[in-house]
Design a protein around this motif. Structure first.
Motif, mmCIF file in Angstrom:
data_model
loop_
_atom_site.group_PDB
_atom_site.id
_atom_site.type_symbol
_atom_site.label_atom_id
_atom_site.label_comp_id
_atom_site.label_asym_id
_atom_site.label_seq_id
_atom_site.Cartn_x
_atom_site.Cartn_y
_atom_site.Cartn_z
ATOM 1 N N PHE A 62 -1.358 -5.260 0.946
ATOM 2 C CA PHE A 62 -1.117 -6.297 -0.062
ATOM 3 C C PHE A 62 -1.644 -5.828 -1.416
ATOM 4 C CE2 PHE A 62 -1.311 -9.092 3.765
ATOM 5 C CZ PHE A 62 -0.036 -9.583 3.692
ATOM 6 N N TYR A 63 -2.832 -5.237 -1.423
ATOM 7 C CA TYR A 63 -3.460 -4.728 -2.643
ATOM 8 C C TYR A 63 -2.573 -3.679 -3.328
ATOM 9 C CZ TYR A 63 -6.991 -2.116 -5.376
ATOM 10 O OH TYR A 63 -7.696 -1.465 -6.359
ATOM 11 N N LEU A 64 -1.883 -2.889 -2.530
ATOM 12 C CA LEU A 64 -1.040 -1.825 -3.063
ATOM 13 C C LEU A 64 0.401 -2.257 -3.283
ATOM 14 C CD1 LEU A 64 -2.512 1.095 -0.967
ATOM 15 C CD2 LEU A 64 -2.925 0.581 -3.384
ATOM 16 N N VAL A 82 -1.836 4.845 -3.065
ATOM 17 C CA VAL A 82 -2.476 4.470 -4.332
ATOM 18 C C VAL A 82 -1.842 5.243 -5.482
ATOM 19 C CG1 VAL A 82 -4.626 4.574 -5.649
ATOM 20 C CG2 VAL A 82 -4.658 3.782 -3.291
ATOM 21 N N GLU A 83 -1.594 6.527 -5.278
ATOM 22 C CA GLU A 83 -0.964 7.347 -6.316
ATOM 23 C C GLU A 83 0.418 6.810 -6.677
ATOM 24 O OE1 GLU A 83 0.718 11.870 -6.673
ATOM 25 O OE2 GLU A 83 -1.159 11.560 -5.581
ATOM 26 N N ARG A 84 1.195 6.445 -5.674
ATOM 27 C CA ARG A 84 2.535 5.890 -5.928
ATOM 28 C C ARG A 84 2.456 4.560 -6.666
ATOM 29 N NH1 ARG A 84 6.327 6.859 -0.627
ATOM 30 N NH2 ARG A 84 6.339 9.123 -0.734
ATOM 31 N N ARG A 85 1.522 3.715 -6.253
ATOM 32 C CA ARG A 85 1.370 2.406 -6.906
ATOM 33 C C ARG A 85 0.975 2.584 -8.372
ATOM 34 N NH1 ARG A 85 2.574 -2.963 -7.271
ATOM 35 N NH2 ARG A 85 0.829 -4.023 -8.229
ATOM 36 N N ASN A 86 0.051 3.492 -8.641
ATOM 37 C CA ASN A 86 -0.376 3.728 -10.017
ATOM 38 C C ASN A 86 0.734 4.352 -10.853
ATOM 39 O OD1 ASN A 86 -2.880 2.606 -9.568
ATOM 40 N ND2 ASN A 86 -3.849 4.563 -9.098
ATOM 41 N N ALA A 87 1.530 5.223 -10.267
ATOM 42 C CA ALA A 87 2.656 5.823 -10.980
ATOM 43 C C ALA A 87 3.685 4.758 -11.328
ATOM 44 C CB ALA A 87 3.289 6.932 -10.161
ATOM 45 N N ARG A 88 3.931 3.855 -10.406
ATOM 46 C CA ARG A 88 4.889 2.776 -10.654
ATOM 47 C C ARG A 88 4.361 1.842 -11.743
ATOM 48 N NH1 ARG A 88 5.990 0.828 -5.445
ATOM 49 N NH2 ARG A 88 4.214 -0.571 -5.626
ATOM 50 N N ALA A 89 3.053 1.591 -11.747
ATOM 51 C CA ALA A 89 2.457 0.725 -12.777
ATOM 52 C C ALA A 89 2.517 1.372 -14.154
ATOM 53 C CB ALA A 89 1.011 0.404 -12.399
ATOM 54 N N ASP A 90 2.467 2.708 -14.189
ATOM 55 C CA ASP A 90 2.551 3.433 -15.462
ATOM 56 C C ASP A 90 3.988 3.568 -15.943
ATOM 57 O OD1 ASP A 90 -0.148 3.782 -15.731
ATOM 58 O OD2 ASP A 90 -0.167 5.796 -14.868
ATOM 59 N N MET A 127 -4.432 -0.381 -12.714
ATOM 60 C CA MET A 127 -4.629 0.802 -11.901
ATOM 61 C C MET A 127 -5.408 0.433 -10.636
ATOM 62 S SD MET A 127 -3.125 3.162 -13.637
ATOM 63 C CE MET A 127 -3.643 4.703 -12.984
ATOM 64 N N ARG A 128 -4.975 0.951 -9.552
ATOM 65 C CA ARG A 128 -5.625 0.720 -8.256
ATOM 66 C C ARG A 128 -6.533 1.893 -7.929
ATOM 67 N NH1 ARG A 128 -4.437 -4.475 -8.200
ATOM 68 N NH2 ARG A 128 -2.241 -4.879 -8.076
ATOM 69 N N VAL A 178 -8.651 4.248 -4.938
ATOM 70 C CA VAL A 178 -8.651 4.658 -3.537
ATOM 71 C C VAL A 178 -9.833 4.016 -2.816
ATOM 72 C CG1 VAL A 178 -8.854 6.638 -1.990
ATOM 73 C CG2 VAL A 178 -7.446 6.805 -4.035
ATOM 74 N N GLY A 179 -10.980 3.950 -3.475
ATOM 75 C CA GLY A 179 -12.160 3.358 -2.848
ATOM 76 C C GLY A 179 -11.963 1.900 -2.484
ATOM 77 N N ALA A 180 -11.356 1.144 -3.382
ATOM 78 C CA ALA A 180 -11.088 -0.265 -3.098
ATOM 79 C C ALA A 180 -10.089 -0.400 -1.955
ATOM 80 C CB ALA A 180 -10.559 -0.969 -4.344
ATOM 81 N N ALA A 181 -9.084 0.462 -1.925
ATOM 82 C CA ALA A 181 -8.090 0.416 -0.849
ATOM 83 C C ALA A 181 -8.746 0.708 0.496
ATOM 84 C CB ALA A 181 -6.959 1.398 -1.125
ATOM 85 N N TYR A 182 -9.654 1.704 0.534
ATOM 86 C CA TYR A 182 -10.359 1.982 1.781
ATOM 87 C C TYR A 182 -11.288 0.832 2.160
ATOM 88 C CZ TYR A 182 -8.833 6.797 2.481
ATOM 89 O OH TYR A 182 -8.087 7.919 2.730
#
Length: 70
Positions: A24-26, A57-65, A1-2, A4-8
């Motif tokens: 890259f992180y996402l 971030v929401e899309r990346r986490n949804a794809r990871a799930d 899970m990614r 938002v704070g780390a992305a910012y």
């Protein structure tokens, strides 16, 4: 899970000239390279990303799930 704070936090690296690390992180390698070599599309793309990071971030986490994304 990614997060938002780390992305910012990674986005903030564009202040010192390293734009695109948050992409890259996402998992957005192609646009990450574009941002890196064009300094965030001359800063305009980086400013737009301030608004788009939570959605990315929401899309990346949804794809990871395993959920389908748009």
């Amino acid at each position: 899970m990614r997060s938002v704070g780390a992305a910012y936090g990674l986005w903030a690296l564009c202040i010192v000239g390293v734009a695109g690390v948050h992409r890259f992180y996402l998992g957005k390698w192609v646009t990450g390279l574009i941002w890196l070599f064009t300094w965030g599309l001359l800063g305009i793309g980086s400013l737009i990303d301030l608004i788009l990071i939570p959605e990315m971030v929401e899309r990346r986490n949804a794809r990871a799930d395993g959920y389908a994304t748009w």
